[in-house]
Design a protein around this motif. Structure first.
Motif, mmCIF file in Angstrom:
data_model
loop_
_atom_site.group_PDB
_atom_site.id
_atom_site.type_symbol
_atom_site.label_atom_id
_atom_site.label_comp_id
_atom_site.label_asym_id
_atom_site.label_seq_id
_atom_site.Cartn_x
_atom_site.Cartn_y
_atom_site.Cartn_z
ATOM 1 N N CYS A 101 0.837 -1.208 0.000
ATOM 2 C CA CYS A 101 0.000 0.000 0.000
ATOM 3 C C CYS A 101 0.870 1.256 0.000
ATOM 4 O O CYS A 101 0.592 2.224 -0.712
ATOM 5 C CB CYS A 101 -0.920 -0.012 1.220
ATOM 6 N N THR A 155 -5.651 -10.693 3.066
ATOM 7 C CA THR A 155 -5.730 -9.375 2.436
ATOM 8 C C THR A 155 -7.156 -8.844 2.462
ATOM 9 O O THR A 155 -7.377 -7.646 2.727
ATOM 10 C CB THR A 155 -5.218 -9.422 0.987
ATOM 11 N N ILE A 166 -8.191 -5.269 4.226
ATOM 12 C CA ILE A 166 -8.899 -4.199 3.507
ATOM 13 C C ILE A 166 -10.189 -3.838 4.227
ATOM 14 O O ILE A 166 -10.524 -2.653 4.392
ATOM 15 C CB ILE A 166 -9.172 -4.623 2.051
ATOM 16 N N LEU A 171 -6.702 -2.378 -3.336
ATOM 17 C CA LEU A 171 -6.095 -1.765 -2.158
ATOM 18 C C LEU A 171 -5.699 -0.340 -2.546
ATOM 19 O O LEU A 171 -4.542 -0.043 -2.830
ATOM 20 C CB LEU A 171 -4.874 -2.581 -1.722
#
Length: 826
Positions: free
Chosen positions: A594, A617, A621, A640
């Protein structure tokens, strides 16, 4: 006796027939020769004849008998000349008339024919003929308006324009309605008596009434045509002309597509997905400044043609610029460049002017051929010219060829502080050159949005053209707190309406308190609202802790409150996993992607390919919704994407992110990412990374494009060294020679050699222990150089001037030698 030529319509309803005509000799005798030619060639009857000269003729003071005979002859001349003009007007100088207009002219001609055959009632006949002339003028004006848009088109494009006109339902309906009205008028005309020339002095009330009805109905039809269904004909024609202009513009862009591609523009416009985070301005906010900027952008001759909008990060500069550009009419929207430090092309100062030129060609039809010609000349000299020459050749020269009456054009440059200012400190010069452009081209309006960095503000304030520059400080905007308060209140009300959100009921001053904490920083307001709304059941508890911490610890740093907010969000999301080492590793990996991903967004299914479990993941998120752009349910394809650039910047800044569990140390993070990408490229089964259409998945494209940048920004680790060795032994040679699917799309074929040499130097500087790897890299580099030397000797035309210089220097040195980009100064 002379007779006017009548028109034989083989297909009365066909609008494409051409109808020759003649002019009555009585009229010809009072027309100057050039007017007579104009009538024959262009159709419209001169207003000076239809008005002043005819009035002079009909006011003659001869004897009653001769006066009557002359008056009748002259009325015949009026009617005949209007008939002639109608015939010519059907289709002169263009093969793209308005569909159905030829039939309308035909009906008007027949009505005039009946009036002519009547041979009586001089004033009423003149009034009827004059009303028909007025309608003909309106129709001719409409036809000329459209004809002016098609005059330069090729035959094939005229057919496309004809199809465009035929598909315009509103215009078609307008013509059909007029045609239907004229049918009724034609019926009235049929009732007119057919008297002989010698009995035309007979005067009857019935004839007078019929002529007056014809005149009234024609006037009514004219007004209905000009304004029907609340749509003025001017507005309708404006829309049709826009479509025709777009047809021509599209043709030019197709014809010169290859030339424009040679400018190699950056994907930096307001339309780019890379600017999504900058496009989310809350409705109803920033209206005052947007109104001021919009008025300035279209002002005919403002005192200041350059406006510098400056303010701290998170104050909404980019959102304001994006909203302004999007709001402006397309004809005023020249070009936009949104700098992005995470995207190589979007932070390169030498990409700005070629990108602006490319966008100007796409936004302004009149500039397409001018910019193509300019770019051909510019690129024939060199691709690496100084900013001054880029500006003069690609921007000022084409724009200076437009008329002075050109409408104001906006060039918007956002985030100047994100532009790479090395080598040679180019950003100050870039900004000063933009001011020079506005000084030379009076219809240019240049908006620059930036953080108030010293080197940027100093360059602008020391410009030779300071008199045309004005500065606007977002921190001093009088309504910023009002806008933030409105935003917070609106979002809280929407959340409360859906149920379960009791914060405003239990803490009635929450909106006001959060407005104070925001202190003019919009990103703080938007993030705290998302934080509270996403966990609405615990909103009161979160709010109390947030207010307590931020009140008790007055921030000493510029973004102290925002950093405290980001820290609170991360702790609320992941504190419970601190004891789970494996889980924290995956959390840190996702935060690294990120924070350090170079202008790309990553989704759970993509990160699975580089070793991060999809379910982890997805969970991360979901927990970080308040700082990410997430619409709807989180899925394996949810991206993302940071809500604001300040969040990834916070993660990678040790002075701001002081919790080591969440800090992404840049060199370590880049090393982790580089290792993952190299492991991907070293695989022998690249076909498994193709989509259903056979194209490589973008994570593969990202890997072959960015592995070297991440590696050179990273710290040497044993894991990274092993990954580099594995790639060098397998597919680095395919990568450097441009073999698919490993090929990186470099601007120059020499670029891959430079990149691998940079990797080798990085390895040596970081004291990489594997001497065999250095030798392997050197062998791959030298082999590629020998291939380029041989290729250049056989076909030098496949390389540009700078590439040939590079290859020549390598040949003379017997191997790689550093080469600086040559900036042409003269």
């Amino acid at each position: 006796m002379w007779q006017p030529v009548t028109h034989a319509y083989s297909k009365p309803c066909c609008p494409w027939n051409y109808h020759p005509t003649s002019i009555h000799p009585t009229v010809a005798c009072v027309l100057p020769a050039h007017h007579y030619s104009v009538c024959l060639l262009n159709g419209p009857f001169p207003d000076c004849i239809m008005a002043s000269q005819l009035n002079q003729l009909t006011s003659s003071t001869t004897s009653p008998v001769s006066h009557s005979r002359i008056d009748h002859d002259r009325i015949d001349a009026l009617i005949t000349s209007v008939k002639g003009a109608l015939g010519i007007a059907v289709d002169v100088s263009s093969d793209i008339p308005i569909p159905g207009l030829g039939h309308v002219f035909s009906v008007l001609n027949q009505v005039l024919g009946r009036i002519e055959k009547m041979r009586a009632n001089k004033q009423e006949a003149k009034d009827a003929a004059t009303s028909i002339k007025a309608l003909r003028d309106v129709l001719q004006s409409s036809a000329n308006t459209l004809r002016s848009q098609t005059r330069r088109m090729k035959p094939s494009e005229r057919h496309a324009a004809r199809r465009t006109l035929e598909s315009e339902d509103v215009l078609k309906e307008r013509i059909e309605a007029l045609s239907n009205q004229l049918v009724g008028i034609q019926d009235l005309a049929e009732a007119l008596p057919k008297t002989s020339r010698w009995s035309r002095l007979v005067y009857t009330e019935q004839d007078t009434d019929l002529l007056k009805q014809i005149r009234t109905r024609v006037v009514e039809a004219t007004e209905n045509f000009k304004l029907q269904g609340g749509i003025a004909m001017e507005d309708l024609l404006r829309e049709v002309c826009y479509r025709l202009q777009q047809t021509e513009h599209d043709r030019l862009l197709r014809d010169y597509n290859n030339d424009l591609k040679e400018l190699k523009p950056a994907d930096a416009s307001y339309r780019s997905y890379l600017t999504d985070e900058k496009s989310r301005l809350q409705a109803g906010t920033r209206e005052t400044i947007l109104k001021d900027l919009a008025e300035w952008a279209v002002a005919k001759d403002p005192t200041h043609r350059v406006l510098v909008l400056h303010g701290l990060a998170g104050m909404g500069k980019s959102s304001i610029v994006h909203a302004l550009v999007k709001r402006l009419d397309e004809s005023r929207r020249g070009a936009s460049f949104f700098f992005n430090r995470g995207v190589p092309d979007c932070k390169d100062p030498y990409k700005v002017f070629p990108t602006i030129a490319h966008q100007l060609a796409y936004s302004q039809q009149a500039l397409v051929e001018l910019i193509v010609e300019a770019s051909r000349g510019h690129l024939s000299r060199s691709r690496s010219q100084a900013l001054e020459h880029q500006l003069e050749d690609l921007i000022i020269n084409p724009l200076s060829q437009l008329p002075l009456s050109t409408l104001p054009l906006l060039l918007a440059v956002d985030g100047a502080d994100e532009c790479l200012n090395e080598p040679g400190n180019p950003v100050p010069r870039l900004l000063q050159l933009l001011c020079r452009a506005a000084n030379k081209i009076r219809f240019l309006r240049i908006l620059i949005a930036t953080r108030p960095e010293t080197y940027i503000m100093g360059a602008l304030r020391s410009s030779d053209h300071l008199d045309i520059i004005t500065f606007r400080d977002l921190q001093k905007e009088p309504d910023v707190d009002k806008d933030i308060r409105l935003f917070i209140d609106t979002e809280f009300r929407k959340c409360a309406a859906t149920g379960g959100f009791t914060l405003t009921a239990q803490r009635v001053d929450a909106t006001e308190k959060l407005t104070q904490l925001a202190n003019g920083v919009f990103v703080y307001a938007s993030t705290v609202v998302r934080f509270l709304v996403d966990d609405r059941n615990l909103a009161v508890e979160i709010y109390d802790k947030l207010v307590e911490s931020q009140d008790s610890k007055a921030p000493s740093q510029l973004y102290g409150r925002l950093d405290m907010l980001y820290t609170a969000i991360l702790k609320a999301a992941f504190d419970k996993f601190r004891a789970d080492a494996g889980r924290m590793v995956h959390i840190h990996q996702v935060l690294s992607w990120c924070a350090l991903g170079k202008g790309r967004v990553f989704s759970p299914d993509v990160l699975e390919l580089v070793g991060i479990p999809t379910n982890h993941t997805i969970d991360i998120i979901a927990r970080l919704r308040s700082v990410l752009i997430v619409d709807g349910e989180v899925t394996p394809t949810t991206e993302l994407r940071p809500y604001h650039a300040s969040f990834p910047q916070f993660l990678a800044d040790s002075a701001r992110c002081q919790d080591p569990a969440f800090l992404v140390e840049p060199q370590s993070g880049h090393a982790l990412i580089a290792s993952s990408l190299l492991d991907l490229l070293a695989r022998d089964d690249p076909d498994m990374f193709r989509d259903a259409d056979g194209n490589m998945l973008w994570v593969w494209v990202y890997a072959r494009t960015c592995w070297d940048d991440h590696l050179c920004d990273g710290r040497y680790t044993e894991q990274l060294g092993r990954s580099l060795r594995r790639f060098a032994e397998t597919h680095l040679e395919q990568w450097i020679t441009g073999v698919e699917p490993w090929a990186r799309p470099f601007a120059r074929e020499t670029g891959a050699v430079v990149s691998v040499c940079r990797v080798r130097e990085w390895y040596k500087e970081n004291n990489g222990p594997d001497e065999g790897l250095v030798m392997l890299l050197t062998s791959i580099i030298n082999k590629r150089i020998r291939g380029l030397v041989a290729q250049a000797s056989q076909s030098s035309s496949s390389f540009d001037e700078d590439e040939l210089d590079q290859i020549k220097s390598w040949k003379e040195a017997g191997g790689y030698t550093p080469w600086e980009r040559r900036i042409v100064l003269v």
